[in-house]
Structure formats: C-alpha cells, structure tokens
Write a protein that holds these residues in place. Sequence first.
Motif, short mmCIF file in Angstrom:
data_model
loop_
_atom_site.label_atom_id
_atom_site.label_comp_id
_atom_site.label_asym_id
_atom_site.label_seq_id
_atom_site.Cartn_x
_atom_site.Cartn_y
_atom_site.Cartn_z
N LEU A 359 5.33 -28.32 26.47
CA LEU A 359 5.68 -28.81 25.14
C LEU A 359 7.03 -29.51 25.15
N GLU A 360 7.96 -29.03 25.99
CA GLU A 360 9.24 -29.71 26.11
C GLU A 360 9.04 -31.17 26.53
N ILE A 361 8.10 -31.37 27.45
CA ILE A 361 7.84 -32.73 27.95
C ILE A 361 7.15 -33.56 26.87
N ILE A 362 6.19 -32.93 26.19
CA ILE A 362 5.43 -33.66 25.16
C ILE A 362 6.34 -34.12 24.03
N LEU A 363 7.21 -33.22 23.54
CA LEU A 363 8.06 -33.55 22.40
C LEU A 363 9.41 -34.14 22.80
N GLN A 364 9.67 -34.18 24.13
CA GLN A 364 10.94 -34.72 24.63
C GLN A 364 12.14 -33.99 23.99
N VAL A 365 12.08 -32.63 24.03
CA VAL A 365 13.15 -31.82 23.45
C VAL A 365 13.34 -30.59 24.32
N LYS A 366 14.56 -30.09 24.38
CA LYS A 366 14.86 -28.91 25.19
C LYS A 366 14.47 -27.63 24.45
N LYS A 367 13.99 -26.68 25.23
CA LYS A 367 13.58 -25.39 24.67
C LYS A 367 14.73 -24.71 23.91
N GLU A 368 15.95 -24.78 24.51
CA GLU A 368 17.11 -24.12 23.91
C GLU A 368 17.45 -24.68 22.53
N GLU A 369 17.03 -25.91 22.28
CA GLU A 369 17.34 -26.56 21.02
C GLU A 369 16.38 -26.12 19.91
N LEU A 370 15.28 -25.48 20.29
CA LEU A 370 14.25 -25.13 19.31
C LEU A 370 14.19 -23.63 18.99
N ILE A 371 14.48 -22.79 20.00
CA ILE A 371 14.32 -21.34 19.83
C ILE A 371 15.19 -20.85 18.67
N GLY A 372 14.56 -20.14 17.73
CA GLY A 372 15.29 -19.59 16.59
C GLY A 372 15.39 -20.53 15.41
N LYS A 373 14.96 -21.76 15.57
CA LYS A 373 15.04 -22.73 14.47
C LYS A 373 13.77 -22.67 13.61
N LYS A 374 13.87 -23.19 12.37
CA LYS A 374 12.72 -23.22 11.48
C LYS A 374 11.91 -24.48 11.74
N LEU A 375 10.58 -24.31 11.76
CA LEU A 375 9.66 -25.39 12.15
C LEU A 375 9.82 -26.62 11.26
N PHE A 376 9.79 -26.45 9.93
CA PHE A 376 9.79 -27.60 9.04
C PHE A 376 11.18 -28.22 8.90
N GLU A 377 12.24 -27.44 9.21
CA GLU A 377 13.59 -28.03 9.20
C GLU A 377 13.80 -28.88 10.43
N GLU A 378 13.23 -28.48 11.57
CA GLU A 378 13.39 -29.26 12.80
C GLU A 378 12.46 -30.47 12.82
N PHE A 379 11.29 -30.34 12.19
CA PHE A 379 10.31 -31.44 12.19
C PHE A 379 9.87 -31.72 10.76
N PRO A 380 10.75 -32.37 10.01
CA PRO A 380 10.43 -32.66 8.60
C PRO A 380 9.32 -33.70 8.44
N ASP A 381 8.99 -34.45 9.51
CA ASP A 381 7.94 -35.47 9.41
C ASP A 381 6.54 -34.88 9.45
N LEU A 382 6.42 -33.58 9.74
CA LEU A 382 5.10 -32.94 9.76
C LEU A 382 4.48 -32.96 8.37
N PRO A 383 3.18 -33.03 8.28
CA PRO A 383 2.53 -32.85 6.97
C PRO A 383 2.67 -31.38 6.55
N ILE A 384 3.80 -31.10 5.91
CA ILE A 384 4.23 -29.72 5.71
C ILE A 384 3.20 -28.90 4.95
N ASN A 385 2.68 -29.41 3.87
CA ASN A 385 1.77 -28.61 3.04
C ASN A 385 0.52 -28.20 3.79
N SER A 386 -0.11 -29.15 4.48
CA SER A 386 -1.36 -28.83 5.19
C SER A 386 -1.11 -27.90 6.37
#
Length: 455
Positions: A359-386
């Motif tokens: 997933l790090e390769i797919i999203l081009q992001v480091k694991k350490e940058e994501l652990i403990g973060k909120k999903l919708f705050e880190e990826f606001p472009d997601l279709p949040i409601n669905s």
Amino acid sequence: MESYQDTLTNIREYLQEKHPQKISISAISRNLGIHRSTASKYLEILRLNGQVTMCCYGKSKLYTISDRIPTTSLFDCINEIIVIIDSNSRILMANKSFFSKFNIKNEREPIGKNIQETGLDIFSDIAIQKNIDRMVQGKTFLDDMLHLDDKTNRIYAIKFIPTVSHDGNQSIMISLNDITDQKQTEEALSISDEKLRTIFKRVPSGILFFNEEGNIINANAAALSLLGIEDYHELIGTNLFNLVCQKDKIKKGLMYGKAGGTEITCDFDLLKRDNIISSSRSGRGYFEAAFTHIASETGSQEFALLFMDVTTDRMAKIELKFNESRYRSFFNGTCTGVLIYQPADKGDDFIIKDVNNALEIILQVKKEELIGKKLFEEFPDLPINSVREALNRVDNTEIPEIVPPLQYIKNENSPWLTHFIFKLPTGEIASFMMDISKELSKEVTSQKVHVNCFT
C-alpha cells in the motif's frame, strides 16, 4: 510456727550486722534473749540450710553469716514457682516467684498456714489435694499433673517432689510452671502444621523436597500427577537434576543460597528412554518453578521446588508467535495493498492502525506518516459518505463488502482502487485493495473504439 520463722530471721539479721565477726552461741542467746539450746537448734538449721557458717574455737562454736548463697535463695533465682509444705500441708518456705505470681506482698504472711487455706484456687483443686494426701500417707502418687485455672485460664504444669525439712521431718516440694504461652504456641504450631499438611496434599502445584545432592526425599500428589507418575516410591530417591533440562541454573542458585524462579523443561521421551522415570506423559513439558532452601530437623541442607504446568500456555505462545510471524510475512509480502483501521468518533472517522508495504507503494506514502492518523483527514478526496457507510455496515454486521473503485487523491496519476473490506476478530476493520487503473483504462479505450466504429 510464726515465732519459729521470726527467730530464724532475727538470728540471720543479727549475724549480718556483726559480720565478719564470729559470734558464739552464748553471745547470740544473750543478745537476742532466747534460750541457749534454742539458739543452738536454730543455728544448726541455718547451717544445714547454708545461711550461716560455723567454725570451732577450742570447744566453742562460733557462727557468722554465710558468704555462700543459701539453698533457699537458689530457689529465688529460678522462674518456676516453688513452695515447700510439711506433712500437715503447712507452708514452710516459698520462693520469690510464688509471691510474685500470686501477688502476695507480705512474704511472711503465708508461712505456717495450711496451703489449702491461702485462698489460692490452684491449691483448692481436689485432685491436687488428694495427690498431696497420698504422698503424706506413703501411697502411690502422681509426679506430674496439669492444672487449668478457671478464673485466669492459665495452665500450670505441677511437679510433686518428696523431701525432708531442716528438722528431719517429711515435707513436700511443689513446683509450678506456667505453661500457658507454651501450650498456645504448641497449639498454633499444631494448627500451622495441619494447614501446611493440607496445603501439601491439596494444592494443585507440584511440590518436591530434595537434598543438596538433588535426591528427592518427598513429593506431593500434584507433583506425581504433573510428572505422569503413579507410584510415589518411583520418584523418591530419583535425582531432580536428572529430571530437568535446566539443572545447571538450579544448581548455581542453590550453591549461592538463593531462592529463585525459573522455567524448567522435562523431556519425557528422553526420561523414559533413559529409564529415569516411567512417565505416562510424552514430548516436552514446560513448568514455571520456584525453589528455596528450607529448614531441616536433621541439620542437613534441604530444598523445596514448587512447580506448575504451563505446557499448554507455552505451546500456545509458540503457536501464536509462529502465526504472528506467518501473518506478518503475508501482510508485508503480499502484492495487494492492506489497510487496517479502527472506528473513531462514533463511526464518523477511522484511525489508521497499520499499512503494508504494497500500500505504501500504491499510495506513494510512508507508513510512518499514516499510522495513528484519521482516514478522512488524511484523504479528504475520498467519497467520504459512501466509504463511511460501507465501513460502518461491515463494523456492525460483520458481513464483508466490496467497495466500487475509488481514488484516494483526485489527480490523473492517482490509481483507481477496488476494496474488499471485512472485520477482524480484534474488532478492527481490514481492507484489501487492488489497483485496477489499467483495467479501467482498457475499458475506457475499448468503449471509445466501439463508439468510433459506429460513427
């Protein structure tokens, strides 16, 4: 009888005043106002008693107070209660412990009285009175008796000793020893011993007693069961150090006199093959053990080993470690992206708990940058409601779902990912995601070609 005791006291006090001068019988008789023959009789009693000494000067006998400890004074140096009575049960002498124990202030008061008339309950005991009577009558009597004082609840061990008074008449020495504390201690020890025996028999932990050579000298039923042995005698005499695989560690601890805990292992197949014990168990057994030095009645070194079977727990840990290793290998080695998150804010968002390498390769992001973060705050472009609805449905129903392709970041280089989401036994939610950007691109191209063919 009181004048008898008073006369003895007067003679002692007179000689004490004149010490170290040696006084004749005539001088004593004259100065104390008593008959010469009476003075002679009392001086002889005091001499036999060790309270005065006599030396001859020609035909005269000269007396002085004794430098030696009188026999009666020796009784004052012991804790036992001593009282001497004559054949009529009258008190001839008593020691300091007697007066102290029965709170008698005037030491002359009971002298000459019948011991049964002193008001002391212990000497009113009918059994004690009968025993004294049998002694006086020359009959068989009890040397030792126990007496429980109803008023004080004190327990006395009583000894009866026939003796002879200074005037040669029969007398009886009664020795009393307050053994209440001793009895209470013995009772407490007896209760403690019984408790220890009960624990030894019923505790589910194995207990082994062994000497400094390692030879087992005692074992409880639980120890036999844990080692798979039915015959108690098969284990007794067996060397403990031959049973366990960590003998050097135990030996070292015992050598330095330390109590300690350790894990010990028994290879039951090896023990049976070497004819050490014929256990009903197979394979390896794992035990949590504690050992310590214990007091021995023989004076030799003895030790105790307390152990519990943790084989099931140990094997479960080994299996868990293997499964964790296998899971981690799969988690990090799979080419499919894996995201694990946990509901937060009552399902409004989800905390990212873990991310694999793919997933790090797919999203081009480091694991350490994501652990403990909120999903919708880190990826606001997601279709949040669905996405939120799908994740909450899986969390509530525990029924896996497939989420239609979506992008985490809205740009033309961001991959399109399809998700398979399901709930883990830990309560967390896992999402397997695959990059289907190429498939979508081919489908779009195919649709364009199809349109062109009909225009």
